[in-house]
Design a protein around this motif. Sequence first.
Motif, PDB file in Angstrom:
ATOM      1  N   ALA A 154      58.027 155.149  23.113  1.00  0.00           N
ATOM      2  CA  ALA A 154      58.769 154.088  23.801  1.00  0.00           C
ATOM      3  C   ALA A 154      59.344 154.567  25.125  1.00  0.00           C
ATOM      4  CB  ALA A 154      59.880 153.552  22.897  1.00  0.00           C
ATOM      5  N   GLY A 155      58.495 154.765  26.118  1.00  0.00           N
ATOM      6  CA  GLY A 155      58.959 154.951  27.483  1.00  0.00           C
ATOM      7  C   GLY A 155      59.635 156.278  27.750  1.00  0.00           C
ATOM      8  N   GLN A 156      60.619 156.240  28.665  1.00  0.00           N
ATOM      9  CA  GLN A 156      61.298 157.447  29.112  1.00  0.00           C
ATOM     10  C   GLN A 156      62.057 158.109  27.966  1.00  0.00           C
ATOM     11  OE1 GLN A 156      61.178 158.882  32.174  1.00  0.00           O
ATOM     12  NE2 GLN A 156      59.654 157.355  32.745  1.00  0.00           N
ATOM     13  N   ARG A 157      62.029 159.446  27.962  1.00  0.00           N
ATOM     14  CA  ARG A 157      62.715 160.192  26.913  1.00  0.00           C
ATOM     15  C   ARG A 157      64.132 160.541  27.339  1.00  0.00           C
ATOM     16  NH1 ARG A 157      58.840 165.143  25.501  1.00  0.00           N
ATOM     17  NH2 ARG A 157      60.678 165.691  24.277  1.00  0.00           N
ATOM     18  N   PRO A 158      65.135 160.308  26.472  1.00  0.00           N
ATOM     19  CA  PRO A 158      66.475 160.809  26.765  1.00  0.00           C
ATOM     20  C   PRO A 158      66.462 162.336  26.847  1.00  0.00           C
ATOM     21  CG  PRO A 158      66.511 159.216  24.952  1.00  0.00           C
ATOM     22  CD  PRO A 158      65.078 159.540  25.219  1.00  0.00           C
ATOM     23  N   GLU A 159      67.494 162.909  27.484  1.00  0.00           N
ATOM     24  CA  GLU A 159      67.523 164.351  27.689  1.00  0.00           C
ATOM     25  C   GLU A 159      67.503 165.127  26.375  1.00  0.00           C
ATOM     26  OE1 GLU A 159      70.738 165.509  30.160  1.00  0.00           O
ATOM     27  OE2 GLU A 159      70.013 164.439  31.927  1.00  0.00           O
ATOM     28  N   ASP A 160      68.166 164.607  25.344  1.00  0.00           N
ATOM     29  CA  ASP A 160      68.264 165.352  24.090  1.00  0.00           C
ATOM     30  C   ASP A 160      67.166 164.980  23.097  1.00  0.00           C
ATOM     31  OD1 ASP A 160      69.102 162.801  23.525  1.00  0.00           O
ATOM     32  OD2 ASP A 160      70.762 163.411  22.223  1.00  0.00           O
ATOM     33  N   GLU A 161      66.098 164.338  23.583  1.00  0.00           N
ATOM     34  CA  GLU A 161      65.033 163.914  22.675  1.00  0.00           C
ATOM     35  C   GLU A 161      63.991 165.010  22.530  1.00  0.00           C
ATOM     36  OE1 GLU A 161      61.366 160.770  22.829  1.00  0.00           O
ATOM     37  OE2 GLU A 161      63.371 159.968  23.208  1.00  0.00           O
ATOM     38  N   ASP A 162      63.538 165.218  21.292  1.00  0.00           N
ATOM     39  CA  ASP A 162      62.400 166.086  21.035  1.00  0.00           C
ATOM     40  C   ASP A 162      61.625 165.493  19.877  1.00  0.00           C
ATOM     41  OD1 ASP A 162      63.771 166.786  18.693  1.00  0.00           O
ATOM     42  OD2 ASP A 162      64.550 168.649  19.540  1.00  0.00           O
ATOM     43  N   TYR A 163      60.761 166.269  19.259  1.00  0.00           N
ATOM     44  CA  TYR A 163      59.928 165.701  18.205  1.00  0.00           C
ATOM     45  C   TYR A 163      60.735 165.266  16.986  1.00  0.00           C
ATOM     46  CZ  TYR A 163      60.336 170.372  16.081  1.00  0.00           C
ATOM     47  OH  TYR A 163      60.808 171.527  15.543  1.00  0.00           O
ATOM     48  N   ARG A 164      61.990 165.736  16.856  1.00  0.00           N
ATOM     49  CA  ARG A 164      62.801 165.363  15.693  1.00  0.00           C
ATOM     50  C   ARG A 164      63.382 163.953  15.819  1.00  0.00           C
ATOM     51  NH1 ARG A 164      64.175 170.286  17.519  1.00  0.00           N
ATOM     52  NH2 ARG A 164      63.788 172.120  16.236  1.00  0.00           N
ATOM     53  N   ASN A 165      63.472 163.448  17.056  1.00  0.00           N
ATOM     54  CA  ASN A 165      64.101 162.137  17.253  1.00  0.00           C
ATOM     55  C   ASN A 165      63.404 161.358  18.357  1.00  0.00           C
ATOM     56  OD1 ASN A 165      65.040 163.849  19.302  1.00  0.00           O
ATOM     57  ND2 ASN A 165      66.961 162.724  19.527  1.00  0.00           N
ATOM     58  N   ALA A 166      62.075 161.349  18.316  1.00  0.00           N
ATOM     59  CA  ALA A 166      61.299 160.699  19.369  1.00  0.00           C
ATOM     60  C   ALA A 166      61.551 159.193  19.392  1.00  0.00           C
ATOM     61  CB  ALA A 166      59.811 160.972  19.166  1.00  0.00           C
ATOM     62  N   SER A 167      61.632 158.637  20.609  1.00  0.00           N
ATOM     63  CA  SER A 167      61.759 157.178  20.766  1.00  0.00           C
ATOM     64  C   SER A 167      60.427 156.521  20.427  1.00  0.00           C
ATOM     65  CB  SER A 167      62.141 156.837  22.211  1.00  0.00           C
ATOM     66  OG  SER A 167      63.387 157.396  22.557  1.00  0.00           O
ATOM     67  N   THR A 168      60.467 155.548  19.529  1.00  0.00           N
ATOM     68  CA  THR A 168      59.239 154.866  19.103  1.00  0.00           C
ATOM     69  C   THR A 168      59.514 153.393  18.872  1.00  0.00           C
ATOM     70  OG1 THR A 168      59.734 155.575  16.836  1.00  0.00           O
ATOM     71  CG2 THR A 168      58.053 156.824  18.027  1.00  0.00           C
ATOM     72  N   GLY A 169      58.457 152.585  18.972  1.00  0.00           N
ATOM     73  CA  GLY A 169      58.604 151.151  18.743  1.00  0.00           C
ATOM     74  C   GLY A 169      57.330 150.549  18.188  1.00  0.00           C
ATOM     75  N   LEU A 170      57.472 149.354  17.652  1.00  0.00           N
ATOM     76  CA  LEU A 170      56.333 148.601  17.123  1.00  0.00           C
ATOM     77  C   LEU A 170      56.237 147.293  17.896  1.00  0.00           C
ATOM     78  CD1 LEU A 170      54.098 148.398  14.913  1.00  0.00           C
ATOM     79  CD2 LEU A 170      55.770 147.157  13.512  1.00  0.00           C
ATOM     80  N   TRP A 171      55.118 147.104  18.596  1.00  0.00           N
ATOM     81  CA  TRP A 171      54.831 145.875  19.324  1.00  0.00           C
ATOM     82  C   TRP A 171      53.680 145.178  18.602  1.00  0.00           C
ATOM     83  CZ3 TRP A 171      56.719 150.179  21.607  1.00  0.00           C
ATOM     84  CH2 TRP A 171      57.720 150.038  22.575  1.00  0.00           C
ATOM     85  N   ILE A 172      53.919 143.960  18.120  1.00  0.00           N
ATOM     86  CA  ILE A 172      52.944 143.286  17.262  1.00  0.00           C
ATOM     87  C   ILE A 172      51.652 142.978  18.012  1.00  0.00           C
ATOM     88  CG2 ILE A 172      52.487 141.290  15.799  1.00  0.00           C
ATOM     89  CD1 ILE A 172      54.612 143.069  14.638  1.00  0.00           C
ATOM     90  N   ARG A 173      51.748 142.245  19.119  1.00  0.00           N
ATOM     91  CA  ARG A 173      50.539 141.825  19.837  1.00  0.00           C
ATOM     92  C   ARG A 173      49.787 143.029  20.389  1.00  0.00           C
ATOM     93  NH1 ARG A 173      48.563 136.481  19.661  1.00  0.00           N
ATOM     94  NH2 ARG A 173      47.338 136.013  21.526  1.00  0.00           N
ATOM     95  N   ALA A 174      50.519 143.967  20.960  1.00  0.00           N
ATOM     96  CA  ALA A 174      49.881 145.150  21.537  1.00  0.00           C
ATOM     97  C   ALA A 174      49.172 145.987  20.486  1.00  0.00           C
ATOM     98  CB  ALA A 174      50.918 145.995  22.274  1.00  0.00           C
ATOM     99  N   SER A 175      49.584 145.858  19.229  1.00  0.00           N
ATOM    100  CA  SER A 175      48.957 146.641  18.166  1.00  0.00           C
ATOM    101  C   SER A 175      47.504 146.250  17.933  1.00  0.00           C
ATOM    102  CB  SER A 175      49.748 146.492  16.866  1.00  0.00           C
ATOM    103  OG  SER A 175      51.021 147.084  16.985  1.00  0.00           O
ATOM    104  N   TYR A 176      47.106 145.077  18.411  1.00  0.00           N
ATOM    105  CA  TYR A 176      45.716 144.646  18.240  1.00  0.00           C
ATOM    106  C   TYR A 176      44.791 145.240  19.306  1.00  0.00           C
ATOM    107  CZ  TYR A 176      47.370 141.202  14.862  1.00  0.00           C
ATOM    108  OH  TYR A 176      47.934 140.596  13.771  1.00  0.00           O
ATOM    109  N   ILE A 177      45.361 145.890  20.319  1.00  0.00           N
ATOM    110  CA  ILE A 177      44.525 146.439  21.389  1.00  0.00           C
ATOM    111  C   ILE A 177      43.807 147.682  20.884  1.00  0.00           C
ATOM    112  CG2 ILE A 177      44.475 147.292  23.754  1.00  0.00           C
ATOM    113  CD1 ILE A 177      47.160 145.884  24.205  1.00  0.00           C
ATOM    114  N   ASN A 178      42.497 147.668  20.949  1.00  0.00           N
ATOM    115  CA  ASN A 178      41.708 148.832  20.542  1.00  0.00           C
ATOM    116  C   ASN A 178      41.660 149.867  21.648  1.00  0.00           C
ATOM    117  OD1 ASN A 178      40.822 148.396  17.801  1.00  0.00           O
ATOM    118  ND2 ASN A 178      39.599 146.687  18.564  1.00  0.00           N
TER     119      ASN A 178
END
Length: 657
Positions: free
Chosen positions: A495-519
């Motif tokens: 999900a876009g830009q990473r906050p300064e304290d973000e790493d693999y333990r707390n990665a920003s992620t999201g679920l977009w329904i329509r975009a999920s159909y894009i192959n």
Amino acid sequence: MATNATIFMTPEESDRVQTRVQDLIQKRRDQKGQKWEPCDSISLIQEATSASLLQDLSFAALGLGGAPKKSQDTIVAYGVGVPYLPSTAKLQDLVVMKLGDICMETHHRGCVLSLRRVSPVVEMKSSSWAVVQGNLQNEVERLEVFLHRSQNERNILDLGFEFLIKEPYYTLNNQGQRTIRIDHPSDIFISAHNDDPESWRRRDRSEGLQKHCTAAECKDLGNTALYDKDYALAQAHYTEGLRVLMAEGDGPNSLKHDIYRNRSHVNLILERHDEAIADALTSLTRGEDESEKSLDAKAYFRAGTAAYRLGNFGDAKDYFNEQLKLVPGSRLTSTYLEKIEMREREMSDGLYDFEKALRSLPKTKGRPDAADFIRRTKVKSSPVSGQGLFAADDIEANDVIMCEKAFCVVWGNEDKAFSALTCDVRDDAAIRVFPAGLHQAVVQKLMKNPSQIEKVLDLFGDYEGLGKKLHERDGIPVVDTFQIHDIVQRNAFGAGQRPEDEDYRNASTGLWIRASYINHSCIGNAKKELFGDLMVLRATRKILAGEEIMHSYDETSDYDARSKALHLTWGFHCSCRLCIAEAQDSPAVRKKRLMLENDAKIFIENTKATGAGIIAVNRAKRLRRSIEETFNEKRYKNLPRRALLGIEQWIQAAGRG
């Protein structure tokens, strides 16, 4: 899942995780069918009490509250790939069983277990547990809720002290301890809510019987909890009040309307928008005096607000207009109606104020107020894989194809952000970094708003679970969390830009329904950009009506790394023209190209393009030429050469193309 998180594990670390998961699965198989054995109740309760006390002291010392924060050194690991279905039986059809009758590694289908909590709740990173007692005082066991432990923003084990477990599952937890395990939120019911934090200390079940409250008393208890901002408990008391009213023959209408109206307010706070609308409309008195009109106007406003938050802007407009008929002149309602006009323009014409959306991100916590613009696309069967997204009309290069708000997003700087290592035994024990916090958030949103369930279940996942239709039992939706796990695994985006304290333990992620159909295609015709959780998809070239819209799930120029990531995360091997061309390069050529690209990256990082001298520009051109020489001209004709992108941009910025 496309994220910005990367984790590097040594073969020894990977083997250790895989071995631990496989050993646990084997232990469960070995103990299958073993009868429940009494344990030392005092020791087990002391273990829970000590663990809970240590947590409280740690949080107090650090000035923290709530669940444990992420560790800087560790990441939770657990096995996946051995799913089981949630209970779809009605409580009234289940046979009461005793705690002493449960068996290891068994789903006790057709049965229900009544338990009382007799310890404080221990909250771990991926689960919560407490000691529970059966009908006899010396019958105690561990009850653990894995991952999905929240109900209305409260820990479910803490919110209640008596529970009904539908078709209980007795197994070993991730630490190898025997436990009654809850994976699906709909499998556990609170039969007595916790008004007293010390209620667990009463070991005699007869002491736990809550005195019968009238509907009016339930309303007062709900109002008190609402005043104290204990919204989960307020919702529970209002619900109990309505149950009592129905049992007593529906009771006085004014009281019923009051409770429904109050519960609508609480549901709105808890983001239970489906129920907030239903409660608000049920609370309508349709009376003619001014006080009744005022109450009904309040109900219509709550219904309108809930519908707006669900993205049902037409319904929201209707509810707000009904409110204004009863009580004209509400400035807040007029503001909502103005916003609905903007949302409708966005939906119909794709006209967005992206600068305003960008400016609003700090205030909206990365969730700008916007509607979906999807009318230029349609979903249908794809020759590439499953279902795909197709252009409904001709789309010019750089035009907006669609804009979509995330169904659910968790930012790395939020408490809910939480990544885990999952070891999938269905796929040669493949280890993946999984957005467990997003999984929790999606399940919670679906439990709160069942109207949203079927559009999520329509997305691709490896496990079919209960299928693609909504199931409801005993007044609540049944959500198969294993099914949602696989949907999130295969469809989530970074999900876009990473906050300064973000790493693999707390990665920003999201679920977009329509975009999920894009192959996927490494040479797709679309690219995405994000304004907070608003995804904007633009055409990289002209797309004709009926053409499938594709974008690259992984844009690395390293063919080997990209192929591995596509297979590990999404479960397929790409056979686009670029991958076919790169596959024909020798390993030595690919290695040389990667080394040259890294040299170019180092050069770009250390050399400013603006005002660059002739020596720097000549060096950049030599790097470009060296990278170009690794591409076979015939094979790569009309194909992107990703390794050149960075150095090409630098030369252009230097004005020496």
